[in-house]
Design an enzyme around this catalytic site. Structure first.
Site, short mmCIF file in Angstrom:
data_model
loop_
_atom_site.label_atom_id
_atom_site.label_comp_id
_atom_site.label_asym_id
_atom_site.label_seq_id
_atom_site.Cartn_x
_atom_site.Cartn_y
_atom_site.Cartn_z
N HIS A 151 0.69 -1.39 -0.12
CA HIS A 151 -0.13 -0.04 0.06
C HIS A 151 0.78 1.29 -0.14
O HIS A 151 0.52 2.06 -0.97
CB HIS A 151 -0.99 0.12 1.14
CG HIS A 151 -1.86 -1.15 1.43
ND1 HIS A 151 -2.45 -1.63 0.41
CD2 HIS A 151 -2.25 -2.01 2.55
CE1 HIS A 151 -3.24 -2.86 0.89
NE2 HIS A 151 -2.96 -3.02 1.97
N LYS A 211 -0.03 0.30 13.92
CA LYS A 211 -1.33 -0.15 14.57
C LYS A 211 -1.14 0.58 15.98
O LYS A 211 -0.26 1.11 16.25
CB LYS A 211 -1.28 -1.65 14.85
CG LYS A 211 -1.72 -2.43 13.33
CD LYS A 211 -1.81 -3.83 13.78
CE LYS A 211 -2.22 -4.46 12.41
NZ LYS A 211 -3.51 -4.11 11.77
#
Ligand code: NAD
Length: 504
Positions: free
Chosen positions: A256, A354
């Site tokens: 990504h 995260k």
């Protein structure tokens, strides 16, 4: 290969041209990806009139479900994952009637006739487009393609869709690509990176190449640096066993983030067609400054979240979530350079993680300061211009500039922003990336999919980082959940006299 070689966007997703009849087979049809993303996307395309009569959806899995059981399962998934105001009972019924389920362990050679028989009994006969979407572990990609070939389902009218991860390093990616390539030609292989299907990411191409005002500034003369952030507030959750073998570099950066970097940095393609866009992206990947062990130590940061406070609630550490001590990184920050005429000397800073403070994907292009301070006695500061391209949530763009605050008596400089919010400008719902991408597969348009050489070039570039991080003595730095990563990520920019753009 069928389908247009040029991929103009649909004028409006709500008035989309119907695709050709298709047998859309999803391997892993009862899995999380299929039920949460693929079937809701197909439902929404059906709702907008894009699926013709004769469009069948065949779920393949190890589950012992018949057609009726599968329809029930999918009806529940639609109720859960499609917004209530988008659900229409008649369209749900229409979609369910298209569904079939074939129970098949793809490793059981003797059972493949079940899929063969089901696909051969369609009304459209041999002429139908066949899509095989592989929403299963990548280790099954090669065997599935081989079996499709053996039972005569891999024809000129077939396409295969590969979900990430495509390998876990260069060698395994090459192996997957070789195995799939033995059966399908490259133009029939669709490697999904769903970021490329996002409206704002496609709009980045339009903004750059359908307008004239940005392109003259889009280079090292006027751009100071570029930042790309993909942050999540969630932890690893249920994906622990997969994630612990992967980590943020493989899971996010290799695909990504590098794809976003390519779209920012690439040269104007001659035309938005499948190969020229991919050719230009490949050139960017090949121009990235190669990582050496010294550069890995200097220019990359790996982190792992410790316990902390995330979105107002106590969050456990990564080790507690996966149930054991681990050296897997849940955060990456790095800096690189695109070594070509346009970008030489311009740092590209990438970070992803995260358990960061918010869910956000954003590209920020920071321009240089004005060359001459014309307002030395004014109040306020003359900040550098910045273009924020928001990929998610709240897709849109914001251009930060400096303006004169209205009023008499001297000049007061104030930062202001020109905002383009997609929701405000275009109204309505922004289609999910999968909606666009699944229809592109049926149409045979590979523009927004990754070509084999792109995937392998991206793996080749991250290989020295993987190798260095796997070496003795490397451990990710801890950061409290709910923060922007380890302090070293901030230092990466501070040593260059810069800082990360946090959300305002
Ligand atoms: P899952 O565990 O929820 O579902 C797996 C599916 O594959 C089930 O339908 C299962 O029956 C089927 N399956 C497994 N082995 C099989 C076999 N031998 N023969 C036939 N069917 C078999 O997994 P998931 O979350 O849906 O993910 C599937 C793949 O997609 C994984 O490789 C994952 O990494 C990738 N992926 C998932 C997501 C996501 O959001 N879930 C996103 C990107 C990529």
């Amino acid at each position: 290969m069928n389908g247009p070689s040029v991929g103009p966007p649909d004028p409006s997703p709500h008035h989309a041209t119907p695709v050709e009849p298709c047998d859309f087979t999803v391997f892993g049809g009862t899995g999380d990806l299929a039920l949460r993303k693929l079937l809701p996307a197909l439902y929404l395309r059906d709702r907008d009139g894009q699926l013709p009569d004769g469009f069948r959806i065949i779920g393949v899995s190890r589950s012992e479900a018949d057609d009726a059981g599968y329809r029930e399962m999918v009806a529940q998934a639609l109720a859960e994952h499609v917004p209530a105001d988008e659900l229409a009972a008649a369209v749900v019924e229409r979609l369910l009637a298209r569904l079939h389920h074939v129970t098949l362990d793809v490793e059981d050679v003797g059972a493949w006739h079940r899929l063969h028989d089901r696909l051969k009994d369609g009304a459209a006969g041999e002429d139908v487009i066949r899509v095989f979407y592989l929403a299963v572990a990548p280790a099954l990609f090669g065997p599935i393609c081989e079996h499709l070939d053996q039972v005569g389902l891999a024809s000129e009218r077939s396409r295969v869709v590969l979900e990430k991860p495509i390998g876990s390093d260069l060698a395994s990616a090459e192996e997957v690509n070789r195995a799939v390539g033995r059966v399908f030609e490259e133009s029939h292989i669709f490697r999904i990176d769903h970021y490329l299907g996002k409206e704002s990411v496609q709009n980045l191409l339009v903004t750059r190449f359908a307008n004239t005002f940005l392109e003259p500034l889009w280079n090292s003369r006027w751009v100071d640096h570029v930042q790309i952030t993909v942050s999540e507030s969630l932890g690893v959750g249920e994906r622990g066993s997969y994630y612990d073998r992967s980590g943020a570099l493989r899971d996010m950066v290799q695909n990504h983030l590098l794809q976003l970097l390519c779209l920012v940095a690439m040269e104007p393609p001659t035309y938005i067609d499948r190969e020229t866009v991919r050719d230009e992206k490949l050139k960017v990947l090949q121009a990235l400054r190669p990582m050496t062990p010294e550069l890995v130590d200097r220019d990359t940061v790996a982190g792992q979240y410790a316990a902390g406070l995330c979105e107002g609630a106590a969050a456990p550490s990564y080790a507690d979530e996966v149930g054991h001590a681990s050296d897997t990184e849940t955060f990456v920050a790095l800096t690189t350079e695109v070594q070509n005429w346009r970008w030489a000397g311009v740092p590209f800073y990438l970070r992803t993680g995260k358990r960061m403070p918010e869910r956000l994907s954003e590209i920020v292009v920071v321009f240089k300061e004005p060359p001459h301070a014309m307002f030395p006695h004014s109040e306020g500061t003359n900040e550098a211009n910045r273009l924020h391209i928001r990929v998610q949530p709240d897709e849109g763009m914001r251009l930060h500039m400096t303006a004169k605050e209205p009023g008499p008596g001297g000049i007061r400089l104030r930062p202001v922003s020109l905002d383009l919010s997609y929701a405000a400008a275009f109204g309505g719902r922004s289609p999910d990336a999968y909606e666009r991408l699944l229809m592109d597969v049926v149409r045979g348009n590979t523009t927004l999919f990754m070509r084999r050489d792109e995937v392998e070039a991206a793996w080749a570039w991250v290989a020295p980082i993987l190798e260095r991080w796997a070496g003795p003595g490397h451990r990710p730095r801890r950061y409290p959940a709910g923060t922007y990563g380890p302090v070293a990520a901030a230092t990466l920019l501070e040593r260059d006299g810069r800082s990360w753009q946090e959300t305002e």
